[in-house]
Design a protein around this motif. Structure first.
Motif, PDB file in Angstrom:
ATOM      1  N   MET A   1     -44.587   3.473  17.428  1.00 47.75           N
ATOM      2  CA  MET A   1     -43.589   2.444  17.171  1.00 47.75           C
ATOM      3  C   MET A   1     -42.566   2.964  16.174  1.00 47.75           C
ATOM      4  SD  MET A   1     -44.173  -1.491  16.023  1.00 47.75           S
ATOM      5  CE  MET A   1     -44.881  -1.811  17.610  1.00 47.75           C
ATOM      6  N   TYR A   2     -41.308   2.593  16.366  1.00 50.15           N
ATOM      7  CA  TYR A   2     -40.224   3.088  15.519  1.00 50.15           C
ATOM      8  C   TYR A   2     -39.739   1.942  14.657  1.00 50.15           C
ATOM      9  CZ  TYR A   2     -36.078   5.777  14.334  1.00 50.15           C
ATOM     10  OH  TYR A   2     -35.106   6.482  13.682  1.00 50.15           O
ATOM     11  N   ILE A   3     -39.924   2.062  13.339  1.00 51.02           N
ATOM     12  CA  ILE A   3     -39.585   0.977  12.434  1.00 51.02           C
ATOM     13  C   ILE A   3     -38.772   1.538  11.281  1.00 51.02           C
ATOM     14  CG2 ILE A   3     -40.512  -0.767  10.870  1.00 51.02           C
ATOM     15  CD1 ILE A   3     -42.974  -0.861  12.585  1.00 51.02           C
ATOM     16  N   LYS A   4     -37.598   0.973  11.043  1.00 48.83           N
ATOM     17  CA  LYS A   4     -36.774   1.363   9.910  1.00 48.83           C
ATOM     18  C   LYS A   4     -36.597   2.869   9.808  1.00 48.83           C
ATOM     19  CE  LYS A   4     -38.011  -2.644   7.101  1.00 48.83           C
ATOM     20  NZ  LYS A   4     -38.658  -3.096   5.865  1.00 48.83           N
ATOM     21  N   GLY A   5     -36.355   3.525  10.927  1.00 44.60           N
ATOM     22  CA  GLY A   5     -36.092   4.945  10.896  1.00 44.60           C
ATOM     23  C   GLY A   5     -37.322   5.806  10.783  1.00 44.60           C
ATOM     24  N   ARG A   6     -38.514   5.227  11.015  1.00 45.86           N
ATOM     25  CA  ARG A   6     -39.713   6.030  10.915  1.00 45.86           C
ATOM     26  C   ARG A   6     -40.651   5.702  12.055  1.00 45.86           C
ATOM     27  NH1 ARG A   6     -40.608   2.710   5.616  1.00 45.86           N
ATOM     28  NH2 ARG A   6     -38.395   2.876   5.879  1.00 45.86           N
ATOM     29  N   TYR A   7     -41.432   6.656  12.455  1.00 39.96           N
ATOM     30  CA  TYR A   7     -42.446   6.414  13.462  1.00 39.96           C
ATOM     31  C   TYR A   7     -43.745   6.059  12.768  1.00 39.96           C
ATOM     32  CZ  TYR A   7     -39.509   8.250  17.170  1.00 39.96           C
ATOM     33  OH  TYR A   7     -38.505   8.438  18.077  1.00 39.96           O
ATOM     34  N   ILE A   8     -44.362   4.940  13.184  1.00 39.85           N
ATOM     35  CA  ILE A   8     -45.628   4.519  12.594  1.00 39.85           C
ATOM     36  C   ILE A   8     -46.612   4.318  13.725  1.00 39.85           C
ATOM     37  CG2 ILE A   8     -46.739   2.801  11.161  1.00 39.85           C
ATOM     38  CD1 ILE A   8     -44.545   3.259   9.454  1.00 39.85           C
ATOM     39  N   THR A 225     -42.618  15.754  13.857  1.00 43.25           N
ATOM     40  CA  THR A 225     -41.271  15.479  13.360  1.00 43.25           C
ATOM     41  C   THR A 225     -41.302  14.613  12.111  1.00 43.25           C
ATOM     42  OG1 THR A 225     -40.420  15.614  15.617  1.00 43.25           O
ATOM     43  CG2 THR A 225     -39.011  14.563  13.980  1.00 43.25           C
ATOM     44  N   GLY A 226     -42.213  13.652  12.069  1.00 42.79           N
ATOM     45  CA  GLY A 226     -42.279  12.740  10.939  1.00 42.79           C
ATOM     46  C   GLY A 226     -43.149  13.220   9.802  1.00 42.79           C
ATOM     47  N   LEU A 227     -43.740  14.412   9.903  1.00 41.25           N
ATOM     48  CA  LEU A 227     -44.640  14.941   8.872  1.00 41.25           C
ATOM     49  C   LEU A 227     -45.703  13.903   8.514  1.00 41.25           C
ATOM     50  CD1 LEU A 227     -42.037  16.701   6.531  1.00 41.25           C
ATOM     51  CD2 LEU A 227     -43.272  17.662   8.480  1.00 41.25           C
ATOM     52  N   PHE A 228     -46.480  13.492   9.514  1.00 44.33           N
ATOM     53  CA  PHE A 228     -47.416  12.400   9.353  1.00 44.33           C
ATOM     54  C   PHE A 228     -48.746  12.838   8.762  1.00 44.33           C
ATOM     55  CE2 PHE A 228     -44.821  10.559  12.858  1.00 44.33           C
ATOM     56  CZ  PHE A 228     -44.447   9.390  12.211  1.00 44.33           C
ATOM     57  N   THR A 229     -49.318  11.942   7.971  1.00 44.72           N
ATOM     58  CA  THR A 229     -50.704  12.037   7.537  1.00 44.72           C
ATOM     59  C   THR A 229     -51.394  10.735   7.931  1.00 44.72           C
ATOM     60  OG1 THR A 229     -50.162  13.462   5.657  1.00 44.72           O
ATOM     61  CG2 THR A 229     -52.287  12.344   5.611  1.00 44.72           C
ATOM     62  N   PHE A 230     -52.525  10.847   8.628  1.00 41.64           N
ATOM     63  CA  PHE A 230     -53.284   9.679   9.072  1.00 41.64           C
ATOM     64  C   PHE A 230     -54.549   9.532   8.232  1.00 41.64           C
ATOM     65  CE2 PHE A 230     -50.639  10.851  12.596  1.00 41.64           C
ATOM     66  CZ  PHE A 230     -50.238   9.641  13.144  1.00 41.64           C
ATOM     67  N   TYR A 231     -54.909   8.276   7.946  1.00 39.02           N
ATOM     68  CA  TYR A 231     -56.053   7.993   7.094  1.00 39.02           C
ATOM     69  C   TYR A 231     -57.038   7.089   7.838  1.00 39.02           C
ATOM     70  CZ  TYR A 231     -53.074   9.676   3.283  1.00 39.02           C
ATOM     71  OH  TYR A 231     -52.261  10.436   2.482  1.00 39.02           O
ATOM     72  N   GLU A 232     -58.316   7.445   7.769  1.00 34.19           N
ATOM     73  CA  GLU A 232     -59.363   6.633   8.370  1.00 34.19           C
ATOM     74  C   GLU A 232     -60.532   6.529   7.401  1.00 34.19           C
ATOM     75  OE1 GLU A 232     -60.201   4.279   9.863  1.00 34.19           O
ATOM     76  OE2 GLU A 232     -60.795   4.665  11.918  1.00 34.19           O
ATOM     77  N   THR A 233     -61.221   5.405   7.448  1.00 36.96           N
ATOM     78  CA  THR A 233     -62.332   5.165   6.537  1.00 36.96           C
ATOM     79  C   THR A 233     -63.653   5.105   7.288  1.00 36.96           C
ATOM     80  OG1 THR A 233     -61.887   2.785   6.687  1.00 36.96           O
ATOM     81  CG2 THR A 233     -60.973   3.966   4.792  1.00 36.96           C
ATOM     82  N   PHE A 234     -64.709   5.481   6.564  1.00 37.80           N
ATOM     83  CA  PHE A 234     -66.070   5.462   7.080  1.00 37.80           C
ATOM     84  C   PHE A 234     -66.958   4.761   6.055  1.00 37.80           C
ATOM     85  CE2 PHE A 234     -63.895   8.842   9.109  1.00 37.80           C
ATOM     86  CZ  PHE A 234     -64.539   9.158  10.293  1.00 37.80           C
ATOM     87  N   LEU A 258     -56.655   3.952   9.856  1.00 36.72           N
ATOM     88  CA  LEU A 258     -56.456   2.717   9.113  1.00 36.72           C
ATOM     89  C   LEU A 258     -54.974   2.536   8.810  1.00 36.72           C
ATOM     90  CD1 LEU A 258     -57.639   0.303   7.473  1.00 36.72           C
ATOM     91  CD2 LEU A 258     -57.753   1.861   5.513  1.00 36.72           C
ATOM     92  N   PHE A 259     -54.317   3.643   8.459  1.00 33.41           N
ATOM     93  CA  PHE A 259     -52.870   3.606   8.218  1.00 33.41           C
ATOM     94  C   PHE A 259     -52.352   5.031   8.275  1.00 33.41           C
ATOM     95  CE2 PHE A 259     -54.570   4.642   4.126  1.00 33.41           C
ATOM     96  CZ  PHE A 259     -53.598   5.347   3.448  1.00 33.41           C
ATOM     97  N   SER A 260     -51.043   5.174   8.267  1.00 35.83           N
ATOM     98  CA  SER A 260     -50.428   6.492   8.239  1.00 35.83           C
ATOM     99  C   SER A 260     -49.206   6.463   7.340  1.00 35.83           C
ATOM    100  CB  SER A 260     -50.020   6.933   9.652  1.00 35.83           C
ATOM    101  OG  SER A 260     -48.981   6.096  10.144  1.00 35.83           O
ATOM    102  N   VAL A 261     -48.835   7.621   6.824  1.00 31.96           N
ATOM    103  CA  VAL A 261     -47.616   7.730   6.022  1.00 31.96           C
ATOM    104  C   VAL A 261     -46.774   8.868   6.573  1.00 31.96           C
ATOM    105  CG1 VAL A 261     -48.662   6.814   3.923  1.00 31.96           C
ATOM    106  CG2 VAL A 261     -48.704   9.270   4.332  1.00 31.96           C
ATOM    107  N   SER A 262     -45.474   8.710   6.433  1.00 27.81           N
ATOM    108  CA  SER A 262     -44.527   9.726   6.870  1.00 27.81           C
ATOM    109  C   SER A 262     -43.852  10.314   5.645  1.00 27.81           C
ATOM    110  CB  SER A 262     -43.482   9.115   7.804  1.00 27.81           C
ATOM    111  OG  SER A 262     -42.430  10.028   8.035  1.00 27.81           O
ATOM    112  N   GLU A 263     -43.727  11.635   5.616  1.00 26.25           N
ATOM    113  CA  GLU A 263     -43.048  12.300   4.510  1.00 26.25           C
ATOM    114  C   GLU A 263     -41.575  12.545   4.821  1.00 26.25           C
ATOM    115  OE1 GLU A 263     -45.103  15.792   3.159  1.00 26.25           O
ATOM    116  OE2 GLU A 263     -47.069  14.897   3.528  1.00 26.25           O
ATOM    117  N   ARG A 264     -41.117  12.047   5.942  1.00 24.50           N
ATOM    118  CA  ARG A 264     -39.721  12.244   6.309  1.00 24.50           C
ATOM    119  C   ARG A 264     -39.161  10.925   6.817  1.00 24.50           C
ATOM    120  NH1 ARG A 264     -38.800  17.043  10.213  1.00 24.50           N
ATOM    121  NH2 ARG A 264     -38.991  18.214   8.264  1.00 24.50           N
TER     122      ARG A 264
END
Length: 459
Positions: A1-8, A225-234, A258-264
């Motif tokens: 999904m593309y939100i506010k100039g970022r892919y999430i 492209t978005g320099l993504f890091t994904f986070y998951e919990t156990f 659980l969530f992701s962050v973009s560095e770009r």
């Protein structure tokens, strides 16, 4: 999904597109035209298997409502039959049904915020308001800092890959420092190698449910492209760590998040906070003039999310000292030009982002030739990592220029405050664009809270 100039990418979306492991229909018993068409078409057969998988999960999740779901499924099967041999029709029918079943399943298993969650949200909102009286520029940060968990965490990285052509780490072969023997035994029994194969992984042990045992957070940098890091919990579940989604979806595996962050092209960060005896992932999604803070249950599927919204206005200035972009050399802006640019910013109302200006007429007069009319209404296309704030006319001498104020999603520092740029171009001209730095100091204008579904696609 593309939100506010970022892919999430959300956990729900990833879950939706995973390959179903359940078998499709038994093609040895196919009798109708639709059934034989499905069995003769591999993509349709896979859709049937996926639909059966999601339907089965939904039935298990809402035992009291099984009768209604089964009735709806029988009705859908009747409408499916009307497609006959039409593959496109069957594709649409299955896609629509899968989407509906998936939404029902998410609604059935998602965490429902209770009175404690609502109280935490209200208390944090009050902390932010109180912090505006002490250091208003960083009220949100100060309020979160007072609740941040700073102890009891252990972090370690995955091992480097022996194959330099592979861009992922390996699950550690030896016990990391500050990890207990009991935790290490549970970690090695949990099959975490698949998560490491998704990218460069790091691991954090922290108690997320208050049971005295540390749970696990895996952060996986996948780049792109978005320099993504994904986070998951156990969750620590006896002798092993169990993926957050497993209680709801036995088929869930590496690739959920659980969530992701973009560095770009994004201003996002997350921290662990504790309030009223509960631990939350406080996820901030920022943009110019607004921070949205989501209080996420770290071990559940989140659909309705306690959300705090902080809105800002800015006092914008065009500094006298500027730097050239091509070589970063310093120069001093002429006083007349500095005054003109500052006045244009003020007139555009750019410092009050909750009152955006609308441009229904040309920003600069269109010449009699009428050529290039579109270029007179806005600055034009921009770079995706920048957040366009507003376009405005700037009159320098007798010439009309179009300017755009751009920002990096509300990024803010203690020293310089808001850092933005004012891009300037002359419509109808091939002259190079000009840019000037803009500084801004913010103040909180509104703090509100709600149980929201607006950010559900993020998680």
């Amino acid at each position: 999904m593309y939100i506010k100039g970022r892919y999430i990418v959300s956990a729900c979306a990833l879950l939706f597109f995973q390959q179903a492991q359940a078998s499709g229909m038994d093609c040895t018993k196919a009798v109708s035209v639709v059934e034989t068409t499905i069995c003769a078409n591999k993509p349709l057969y896979e859709l049937d298997a996926q639909m059966a998988s999601i339907y089965g999960r939904l039935i298990r999740a809402i035992a009291p409502g099984q009768a209604g779901i089964k009735t709806a499924q029988r009705e859908w099967l009747k409408t499916r039959e009307a497609c006959g041999e039409d593959v496109d029709c069957l594709n649409r029918s299955y896609s629509h049904r899968i989407e509906g079943l998936h939404a029902q399943w998410i609604d059935a298993v998602a965490y429902q915020p209770d009175d404690t969650d609502k109280q935490v949200m209200q208390d944090l909102q009050q902390r932010i308001r109180a912090a505006t009286k002490v250091k208003p520029e960083f009220a949100l940060e100060r309020a979160l800092g007072s609740l941040t968990i700073s102890k009891g965490q252990t972090s370690f990285d995955g091992d480097p890959n022996d194959d330099p052509s592979e861009d992922h780490t390996l699950f550690p072969k030896t016990i990391p420092k500050a990890v207990t023997q009991d935790e290490w035994k549970a970690l090695t029994a949990s099959g975490l190698e698949a998560d490491a194969e998704q990218g460069r992984a790091s691991y954090t042990l922290v108690d997320l449910d208050g049971d005295g045992q540390r749970d696990l957070l895996i952060a996986t940098y996948t780049g792109g492209t978005g320099l993504f890091t994904f986070y998951e919990t156990f969750r620590r579940d006896g002798k092993r760590f169990t993926r957050r989604l497993t209680p709801y979806d036995p088929e869930s595996g590496a690739g959920s998040s659980l969530f992701s962050v973009s560095e770009r092209g994004a201003e996002q960060w997350a921290s662990w906070i504790k309030s009223h005896g509960r631990t939350y992932l406080a996820f901030r999604n920022g943009s110019y003039g607004v921070d949205e803070l989501y209080l996420i249950n770290p071990l559940k599927i989140n659909r309705q999310i306690p959300t705090i919204t902080v809105r800002y206005d800015y006092q914008l200035t065009v500094p006298h000292n500027q730097n050239r972009e091509n070589d970063n050399t310093a120069y001093k802006l002429q006083p007349g030009l500095q005054k003109t640019l500052s006045q244009a910013l003020t007139k555009s109302n750019a410092g009050k982002p909750q009152q955006p200006s609308e441009h229904k007429s040309p920003l600069c007069p269109i010449p009699a030739s009428g050529e290039g009319d579109d270029t007179y209404y806005s600055y034009g296309a921009g770079y995706y990592v920048d957040e366009p704030v507003t376009d405005m006319p700037v009159i320098i001498g007798k010439e009309c220029y179009i300017a755009r104020l751009i920002n990096w999603y509300g990024r803010y520092g203690d020293k310089d405050g808001l850092y933005a740029k004012l891009m300037l171009r002359k419509p109808g001209s091939t002259d190079p664009e000009q840019s000037y730095s803009v500084k801004g100091r913010r103040h909180v204008t509104q703090v509100s809270s709600e149980i929201s579904t607006r950010g559900a696609e993020l998680f």
